[in-house]
Design a protein around this motif. Structure first.
Motif, PDB file in Angstrom:
ATOM      1  N   ARG A  86     -26.001 -43.835  32.797  1.00  0.00           N
ATOM      2  CA  ARG A  86     -25.484 -45.084  32.936  1.00  0.00           C
ATOM      3  C   ARG A  86     -25.869 -45.955  31.855  1.00  0.00           C
ATOM      4  N   ARG A 118     -15.854 -48.661  41.885  1.00  0.00           N
ATOM      5  CA  ARG A 118     -17.001 -48.770  40.468  1.00  0.00           C
ATOM      6  C   ARG A 118     -16.285 -49.329  39.344  1.00  0.00           C
ATOM      7  N   HIS A 121     -15.957 -53.005  40.139  1.00  0.00           N
ATOM      8  CA  HIS A 121     -17.262 -53.786  39.904  1.00  0.00           C
ATOM      9  C   HIS A 121     -17.595 -53.988  38.576  1.00  0.00           C
ATOM     10  N   ASP A 211     -14.535 -44.619  48.529  1.00  0.00           N
ATOM     11  CA  ASP A 211     -14.434 -43.567  47.550  1.00  0.00           C
ATOM     12  C   ASP A 211     -12.829 -42.880  47.617  1.00  0.00           C
ATOM     13  N   LYS A 250     -19.430 -55.195  45.703  1.00  0.00           N
ATOM     14  CA  LYS A 250     -18.999 -53.815  45.398  1.00  0.00           C
ATOM     15  C   LYS A 250     -17.870 -53.212  46.278  1.00  0.00           C
TER      16      LYS A 250
END
Length: 259
Positions: A86, A118, A121, A211, A250
């Protein structure tokens, strides 16, 4: 990211490393690579942005962009991919931002799949970019390992490099817009499926699935339902002139209508 080195790429060997990285991430169908060594060479030679992130001499991230319109103001970031930890994507975007500012460019644009939580976000909360245009099936149907035959709806993200959200992001301060009382739910999730709600309020929340990439493999019909629902709700709001001001918890877009 003290163990990561970021630099512009110039050699054929470096471009080949970047292409292999992108292949590992997207696993594209034969003949459908998102970019080639030859195109990276041409873009770099013409003065565009081609950069990589290295850890222990091994490429762990790469990004390619080209100058857009209006001329002298915009860099369009075509592709960025990372692996190995990350923070690499964020470091690459800050490198890209510094590169653009050194050339007196005031914004960077790119497209992303608005269904991927993701990415939403990262783009909105961590970077302070804002979606400004909904682009249905922008690349047509894509058959790589990530998109798995889904229609390629995208939003155009615009990162205004000298405005407060981007300035805060450069200091590591995420963007978290407040949710006012009375905000309406324009799109929500029930039993895994999208449920359309009201969009006639001042503030509208638009959810995306947890997802979507897994859903494309396990339940393609539901993944398609999400695609069409988001196209109708988020795409419809943007066409009407509403503004996306953030990505809450998120999980959902925060959309503000004009007074």
């Amino acid at each position: 990211m003290s163990d990561v080195t970021l630099r512009e790429l110039h050699s054929l060997e470096e471009f080949a490393d970047a292409v292999r990285l992108f292949d590992d991430i997207w696993n594209p169908e034969p003949g459908k690579r998102p970019i080639t060594v030859e195109l990276m060479r041409a873009l770099s030679h013409a003065g565009n942005y081609v950069a990589g992130a290295y850890r222990d001499g091994r490429i762990v991230g790469a990004s390619v962009g080209f100058l857009g319109t209006p001329a002298g103001q915009v860099l369009h970031s075509h592709i960025t991919g990372t692996r190995g930890g990350r923070g690499i994507g964020f470091a690459l975007k800050l490198h890209q931002r510094a590169w653009a500012l050194e050339r007196d460019l005031n914004r960077i644009t790119w497209t992303y799949d608005p269904l991927v939580r993701r990415n939403a976000h990262f783009n909105l909360a961590k970077l302070g970019a804002r979606p400004e245009e909904y682009l249905p099936s922008f690349y047509g149907v894509m058959g790589d390992a990530i998109n798995t035959g889904d229609e390629s709806d995208r939003v155009l993200a615009v990162w205004r490099l000298t405005e407060p959200p981007a300035l805060d992001a450069a200091q590591g301060v995420p963007c978290r817009p407040p949710i006012p009382p009375g905000a309406l739910t324009g799109l929500s999730e029930r039993d895994g499926r999208p449920v359309a709600g009201r969009t006639d309020g001042r503030t509208v929340l638009v959810a995306v699935p947890a997802d979507i990439e897994a859903l494309r493999h396990t339940d393609p019909a539901t993944a398609t339902a999400w695609r069409h629902a988001l196209r109708d709700v988020l795409g419809g709001l943007l066409r009407e002139g509403a503004r996306v001001t953030g990505f809450h918890d998120k999980s959902c877009y925060v959309v503000e209508r004009n007074a």
